[in-house]
Design a protein around this motif. Structure first.
Motif, PDB file in Angstrom:
ATOM      1  N   ASN A   1     -25.859   1.646  54.695  1.00 36.51           N
ATOM      2  CA  ASN A   1     -24.610   1.268  55.364  1.00 36.51           C
ATOM      3  C   ASN A   1     -23.577   2.387  55.273  1.00 36.51           C
ATOM      4  O   ASN A   1     -22.819   2.625  56.229  1.00 36.51           O
ATOM      5  CB  ASN A   1     -24.063  -0.008  54.732  1.00 36.51           C
ATOM      6  CG  ASN A   1     -22.942  -0.613  55.551  1.00 36.51           C
ATOM      7  OD1 ASN A   1     -22.986  -0.613  56.784  1.00 36.51           O
ATOM      8  ND2 ASN A   1     -21.931  -1.134  54.882  1.00 36.51           N
ATOM      9  N   THR A   2     -23.550   3.089  54.140  1.00 35.95           N
ATOM     10  CA  THR A   2     -22.619   4.217  53.980  1.00 35.95           C
ATOM     11  C   THR A   2     -22.918   5.310  54.993  1.00 35.95           C
ATOM     12  O   THR A   2     -22.007   5.888  55.601  1.00 35.95           O
ATOM     13  CB  THR A   2     -22.717   4.778  52.551  1.00 35.95           C
ATOM     14  OG1 THR A   2     -22.384   3.748  51.609  1.00 35.95           O
ATOM     15  CG2 THR A   2     -21.773   5.959  52.356  1.00 35.95           C
ATOM     16  N   ILE A   3     -24.200   5.596  55.195  1.00 39.09           N
ATOM     17  CA  ILE A   3     -24.598   6.611  56.173  1.00 39.09           C
ATOM     18  C   ILE A   3     -24.208   6.162  57.583  1.00 39.09           C
ATOM     19  O   ILE A   3     -23.657   6.940  58.376  1.00 39.09           O
ATOM     20  CB  ILE A   3     -26.119   6.860  56.082  1.00 39.09           C
ATOM     21  CG1 ILE A   3     -26.462   7.558  54.766  1.00 39.09           C
ATOM     22  CG2 ILE A   3     -26.603   7.704  57.265  1.00 39.09           C
ATOM     23  CD1 ILE A   3     -27.945   7.691  54.504  1.00 39.09           C
ATOM     24  N   THR A   4     -24.479   4.908  57.896  1.00 41.62           N
ATOM     25  CA  THR A   4     -24.162   4.381  59.231  1.00 41.62           C
ATOM     26  C   THR A   4     -22.671   4.510  59.533  1.00 41.62           C
ATOM     27  O   THR A   4     -22.265   4.986  60.605  1.00 41.62           O
ATOM     28  CB  THR A   4     -24.589   2.906  59.326  1.00 41.62           C
ATOM     29  OG1 THR A   4     -25.991   2.800  59.070  1.00 41.62           O
ATOM     30  CG2 THR A   4     -24.285   2.349  60.709  1.00 41.62           C
ATOM     31  N   ARG A   5     -21.835   4.079  58.593  1.00 46.01           N
ATOM     32  CA  ARG A   5     -20.390   4.125  58.788  1.00 46.01           C
ATOM     33  C   ARG A   5     -19.883   5.559  58.910  1.00 46.01           C
ATOM     34  O   ARG A   5     -18.931   5.833  59.655  1.00 46.01           O
ATOM     35  CB  ARG A   5     -19.682   3.399  57.655  1.00 46.01           C
ATOM     36  CG  ARG A   5     -19.837   1.871  57.734  1.00 46.01           C
ATOM     37  CD  ARG A   5     -18.980   1.129  56.722  1.00 46.01           C
ATOM     38  NE  ARG A   5     -19.478   1.299  55.359  1.00 46.01           N
ATOM     39  CZ  ARG A   5     -18.912   2.039  54.427  1.00 46.01           C
ATOM     40  NH1 ARG A   5     -17.810   2.716  54.709  1.00 46.01           N
ATOM     41  NH2 ARG A   5     -19.427   2.138  53.224  1.00 46.01           N
ATOM     42  N   ALA A   6     -20.519   6.488  58.177  1.00 44.16           N
ATOM     43  CA  ALA A   6     -20.090   7.891  58.232  1.00 44.16           C
ATOM     44  C   ALA A   6     -20.305   8.464  59.636  1.00 44.16           C
ATOM     45  O   ALA A   6     -19.418   9.145  60.183  1.00 44.16           O
ATOM     46  CB  ALA A   6     -20.860   8.706  57.199  1.00 44.16           C
ATOM     47  N   TYR A   7     -21.454   8.188  60.240  1.00 46.17           N
ATOM     48  CA  TYR A   7     -21.724   8.703  61.588  1.00 46.17           C
ATOM     49  C   TYR A   7     -20.835   8.019  62.626  1.00 46.17           C
ATOM     50  O   TYR A   7     -20.337   8.670  63.555  1.00 46.17           O
ATOM     51  CB  TYR A   7     -23.208   8.514  61.940  1.00 46.17           C
ATOM     52  CG  TYR A   7     -24.093   9.584  61.346  1.00 46.17           C
ATOM     53  CD1 TYR A   7     -24.234  10.820  61.978  1.00 46.17           C
ATOM     54  CD2 TYR A   7     -24.777   9.377  60.159  1.00 46.17           C
ATOM     55  CE1 TYR A   7     -25.036  11.819  61.435  1.00 46.17           C
ATOM     56  CE2 TYR A   7     -25.580  10.353  59.599  1.00 46.17           C
ATOM     57  CZ  TYR A   7     -25.698  11.575  60.242  1.00 46.17           C
ATOM     58  OH  TYR A   7     -26.486  12.574  59.690  1.00 46.17           O
ATOM     59  N   ARG A   8     -20.620   6.729  62.458  1.00 46.76           N
ATOM     60  CA  ARG A   8     -19.799   6.021  63.439  1.00 46.76           C
ATOM     61  C   ARG A   8     -18.356   6.514  63.397  1.00 46.76           C
ATOM     62  O   ARG A   8     -17.735   6.738  64.443  1.00 46.76           O
ATOM     63  CB  ARG A   8     -19.845   4.516  63.187  1.00 46.76           C
ATOM     64  CG  ARG A   8     -19.027   3.728  64.237  1.00 46.76           C
ATOM     65  CD  ARG A   8     -19.121   2.234  64.044  1.00 46.76           C
ATOM     66  NE  ARG A   8     -20.450   1.743  64.368  1.00 46.76           N
ATOM     67  CZ  ARG A   8     -21.317   1.263  63.482  1.00 46.76           C
ATOM     68  NH1 ARG A   8     -20.992   1.201  62.205  1.00 46.76           N
ATOM     69  NH2 ARG A   8     -22.492   0.837  63.858  1.00 46.76           N
ATOM     70  N   SER A   9     -17.806   6.683  62.200  1.00 42.50           N
ATOM     71  CA  SER A   9     -16.408   7.116  62.097  1.00 42.50           C
ATOM     72  C   SER A   9     -16.207   8.534  62.594  1.00 42.50           C
ATOM     73  O   SER A   9     -15.088   8.914  62.961  1.00 42.50           O
ATOM     74  CB  SER A   9     -15.934   6.997  60.645  1.00 42.50           C
ATOM     75  OG  SER A   9     -16.669   7.860  59.797  1.00 42.50           O
ATOM     76  N   SER A  10     -17.284   9.327  62.609  1.00 46.08           N
ATOM     77  CA  SER A  10     -17.183  10.706  63.100  1.00 46.08           C
ATOM     78  C   SER A  10     -17.543  10.829  64.569  1.00 46.08           C
ATOM     79  O   SER A  10     -17.586  11.937  65.108  1.00 46.08           O
ATOM     80  CB  SER A  10     -18.084  11.631  62.269  1.00 46.08           C
ATOM     81  OG  SER A  10     -17.657  11.668  60.919  1.00 46.08           O
TER      82      SER A  10
END
Length: 434
Positions: free
Chosen positions: A400-409
């Motif tokens: 989930n941390t990886i997913t949120r990192a790509y989405r926010s960028s």
């Protein structure tokens, strides 16, 4: 022949699991702790594993013998406090205000329960409290069923006035934190009272006069029974207590200049990049606080607008502790977000992030390796129906941390891909949790 085969097989199968060859990080981490500290400092540790290596490098290798290592749990004994009142190598005696009599075993201060005095409004002055203990004032004492007495703490909070001009003249305030200096430090007692070790720490805080640097490691900072964390300044893997108040105590405040120099120039990382060295899971966990320190420094540098240095810090972390020897963990998942944010700054022209230039590919590499390893482990648990719910939860948090990192960028394609993987396993986790 058959009998000899048994120990031969045992040796062949177990040798690598017990081989300590070229494993130096216990020693290097101890040196890193000591090198974090200013001259003639005091550093509090929490227990055996984070203490004995420091004693070794001081006693055997002669490293930073000016630093006094204090085991917080031992601080509950009078014999240990007595040792701290004497010289040790280049370390001067600790600046106690109370006498050894005040710390004697079976005396008034083995444990100090909070018994609030209705006449005291708010916090009590720590210096005045120490004076009352020194004078053995009856007003503090409460009787026990055994017929003896304990001193009590008459308020749930304490404060200590700070001579701001004195602190500034010593040059101990980090440049990036000068606007946070306070003329009064105040802390609450966490539980129902103070142990003798807590009293001794407060004694040193009140009487060091900021001339004797006081540090804590992560364990000791969490172990004291009063909330001093908001005055902790991270200088590496150790935290210096200063009259600098953190507006957000959930995160650590960082001395950017000193911590950058420590992490990038002073710290040692021998053989952590060698995949042929055997690192057990417990030993690998020993590295986590260093990875966490890299992240804290990188984030603080970004908040200060020092994007080049932040990129260098993350790159250094990946260089000295690569996945091939120290498998990626949750702190590397945090680095994905850091790298992608730096990449966006470089791409959008908001800042010149010169080193390194492959920020996105570094984040992609961490993500791909982590997702591959996580998927294999989760697939194994599902296939065998052998669910370790805590481990599954940690792996899902990483995804989930990886997913949120790509989405926010703004990398929606990658975010969608990793979100689908997360959702696939999250449903299984929910079913297994019922």
């Amino acid at each position: 022949i058959i009998g000899l085969a048994i120990p031969t097989i045992m040796v062949a199968e177990n040798w690598d699991d017990h081989d300590r060859s070229d494993r130096y990080f216990s020693v290097d981490a101890a040196k890193n702790y000591l090198e974090t500290c200013a001259p003639n400092a005091i550093i509090f540790t929490g227990g055996d594993n984070d203490t004995f290596p420091l004693w070794y490098v001081q006693e055997v290798e002669g490293v930073r013998t000016d630093v006094r290592v204090v085991v917080l749990s031992y601080f509950n004994t009078d014999w240990y406090i007595s040792q701290m009142m004497r010289d040790a190598y280049e370390s001067e005696p600790l600046p106690f205000g109370l006498s050894l009599k005040n710390y004697q075993q079976g005396g008034l201060n083995d444990y100090l329960p909070v018994v609030e005095n209705p006449n005291i409004k708010g916090a009590i002055n720590a210096n005045r409290f120490l004076d009352l203990i020194k004078e053995e004032r009856k007003a503090l004492q409460i009787p026990l069923s055994t017929g003896s007495y304990y001193n009590s703490v008459p308020a749930k909070a304490m404060f200590m006035n700070v001579d701001v001009n004195k602190v500034k003249s010593l040059g101990i305030v980090p440049e990036n934190l000068k606007d946070r200096i306070v003329d009064r430090m105040q802390w609450s007692i966490k539980g129902r009272g103070l142990e003798k070790s807590d009293l001794a720490v407060i004694d040193l805080l009140a009487n060091s006069n900021w001339e004797r640097p006081i540090y804590m490691n992560t364990t000791s900072l969490a172990s004291v029974n009063f909330d001093i964390r908001k005055y902790a300044v991270q200088e590496g893997i150790a935290y210096r207590i200063l009259p600098i108040q953190n507006p957000n105590p959930q995160d650590y405040q960082v001395d950017l200049e000193r911590m950058y120099d420590n992490v990038m120039n002073k710290y040692q990382w021998r053989e952590l990049d060698n995949p042929d060295v055997y690192y057990s899971e417990d030993y690998r966990n020993f590295c986590l606080n260093h990875r966490s320190a890299f992240n804290s420094l990188a984030i603080s540098l970004m908040e200060d607008g020092q994007y080049d240095k932040a990129a260098e810090v993350v790159a250094k972390s990946l260089e000295v502790m690569p996945n091939k020897s120290i498998p990626y963990d949750y702190f590397n998942m945090q680095q994905v977000g850091i790298l992608l944010e730096l990449d966006q700054l470089e791409t959008n022209g908001g800042s010149e992030v010169d080193a390194p230039s492959n920020l996105k590919s570094m984040a992609d590499n961490i993500s791909e390796i982590t997702v591959k390893n996580t998927s294999e482990m989760l697939d194994y648990m599902i296939r065998k129906q052998n669910y370790n719910l805590q481990e599954m939860q940690q792996m899902l948090i990483s995804l989930n941390t990886i997913t949120r990192a790509y989405r926010s960028s703004g990398y929606n394609e990658e975010a969608k891909k990793y979100e689908e993987i997360f959702n696939k396993y999250y449903q299984t986790f929910q079913n297994a949790s019922r």
